[in-house]
Write a protein that holds these residues in place. Structure first.
Motif, PDB file in Angstrom:
ATOM      1  N   GLN A 157      -1.877  15.544   0.098  1.00  0.00           N
ATOM      2  CA  GLN A 157      -2.106  14.351   0.771  1.00  0.00           C
ATOM      3  C   GLN A 157      -3.459  13.958   0.995  1.00  0.00           C
ATOM      4  OE1 GLN A 157       0.483  16.104   3.648  1.00  0.00           O
ATOM      5  NE2 GLN A 157       1.529  14.198   3.845  1.00  0.00           N
ATOM      6  N   GLN A 161      -3.315   8.861  -5.993  1.00  0.00           N
ATOM      7  CA  GLN A 161      -2.973   8.928  -7.245  1.00  0.00           C
ATOM      8  C   GLN A 161      -3.424   7.591  -7.947  1.00  0.00           C
ATOM      9  OE1 GLN A 161      -0.310   9.483  -4.826  1.00  0.00           O
ATOM     10  NE2 GLN A 161      -0.465  11.508  -4.712  1.00  0.00           N
ATOM     11  N   ASP A 192       1.518   4.650  -5.738  1.00  0.00           N
ATOM     12  CA  ASP A 192       2.008   5.431  -4.275  1.00  0.00           C
ATOM     13  C   ASP A 192       2.688   6.677  -4.827  1.00  0.00           C
ATOM     14  OD1 ASP A 192       1.471   3.263  -2.610  1.00  0.00           O
ATOM     15  OD2 ASP A 192       3.609   2.360  -3.005  1.00  0.00           O
ATOM     16  N   LYS A 193       3.198   6.981  -6.103  1.00  0.00           N
ATOM     17  CA  LYS A 193       3.850   8.092  -6.569  1.00  0.00           C
ATOM     18  C   LYS A 193       3.756   8.126  -8.069  1.00  0.00           C
ATOM     19  CE  LYS A 193       7.945  10.812  -5.763  1.00  0.00           C
ATOM     20  NZ  LYS A 193       9.263  10.848  -5.223  1.00  0.00           N
ATOM     21  N   ASP A 195       6.135   8.933 -10.713  1.00  0.00           N
ATOM     22  CA  ASP A 195       7.407   9.184 -11.200  1.00  0.00           C
ATOM     23  C   ASP A 195       7.581   7.882 -12.082  1.00  0.00           C
ATOM     24  OD1 ASP A 195       7.536   6.682  -9.495  1.00  0.00           O
ATOM     25  OD2 ASP A 195       8.833   7.441  -8.003  1.00  0.00           O
TER      26      ASP A 195
END
Length: 305
Positions: A157, A161, A192-193, A195
């Motif tokens: 954290q 990214q 944010d992520k 994926d």
């Protein structure tokens, strides 16, 4: 632009006004009432533009990155010069000192307005043909009490990214047969992520045409065939991966050194603006002294707030 040339070209406020007026006419002036770029008249006495269609008046700074600023145009021109003249960027404290500003906050806001304008300009261009893609993990400023409670390494954290893509064109020497890759434009964006949803969205928004995409074997890239024409994954070892994704890896490495060496640590809130500056200069790495005028165009290009 060199400082001595700047002093000769912009010795006073009037010379800056004439320069900005000339470039605003070339790029087009956006009328907020007509909600489009229209023809404007210039009133030299009161120093404002007037729309020929609706007669709405606009100041010299209106519709540019300088809008609502009380700083003189000469200070803004100096800001454009210092930011464009430094390959690796300039710290906010040094920027404040060079421009003779009294408050750190003023220098900070000015720099980030220009960085945001850089990002808007680069958003007009899309990556084409062969594209490399990967992510970088950038450590951001975190309060000491919170930082000690967070894990280290990839996925921490403490880190943001950053999606990174680069145009990559393979070349082969006709005599030696040696194969190389030449890089074109780059794109960087905080996501944010990591994926499938976020990666697909980034690729869709930043590429154009029948793109051939190169990535590693991350599971987040499993559905990229839905977004691009062709998707190749690197299945070999570290050496082959670094060769296939050479330019994105080099850009990520240079970005980390740039942020650490010049700014030491950046907050998550403003990270995208720092990426904008880095990528804007990277995409114009061969412009030399012309970068000053290109930054002027990016800053006064008509846009809706």
């Amino acid at each position: 632009m060199k400082l001595i040339h700047f002093m000769n070209q912009f010795p006073d406020e009037e010379s800056c006004e004439l320069f900005i007026k000339s470039y605003r006419k070339k790029s087009g002036i956006y009328c907020k009432k007509c909600e489009k770029v229209t023809h404007h008249y210039w009133f030299s006495g009161a120093k404002f533009f007037e729309c020929r269609q609706c007669r709405r008046r606009s100041s010299l700074k209106s519709g540019t990155v300088m809008e609502n600023s009380k700083l003189p145009l000469q200070v803004w021109m100096l800001a454009f010069m210092f930011i464009s003249a430094t390959k690796k960027g300039v710290s906010c404290l040094e920027f404040k000192r060079q421009l003779g500003l009294s408050r750190y906050e003023t220098a900070f806001r000015l720099m980030h307005k220009i960085r945001a304008a850089m990002g808007r300009r680069d958003s007009l261009y899309l990556l084409k043909d062969m594209v490399e893609y990967d992510e970088g993990y950038i450590e951001v400023a975190t309060k000491k009490l919170v930082k000690n409670q967070l894990k280290r390494g990839k996925g921490s954290q403490r880190q943001a990214q950053v999606a990174v893509a680069a145009e990559s064109t393979p070349l082969e020497d006709s005599e030696s047969g040696k194969k190389t890759r030449v890089c074109g434009y780059f794109k960087m964006e905080v996501i944010d992520k990591v994926d499938s949803e976020h990666v697909n969205c980034f690729i869709r928004q930043n590429t154009d045409g029948d793109v051939i995409l190169f990535t590693d074997k991350n599971t987040a890239y499993a559905n990229l065939e839905k977004v691009v024409n062709t998707h190749f994954t690197v299945t070999a070892g570290k050496e082959e991966t670094n060769d296939t994704l050479r330019w994105v890896h080099k850009a990520i490495s240079n970005l980390k050194r740039n942020l650490l060496g010049t700014y030491h640590m950046v907050t998550f809130k403003y990270l995208q603006n720092y990426l904008n500056e880095f990528v804007y200069k990277l995409n114009r790495r061969y412009f030399g002294e012309k970068l000053f005028e290109r930054l002027i165009i990016a800053s006064i290009h008509p846009y809706v707030h």
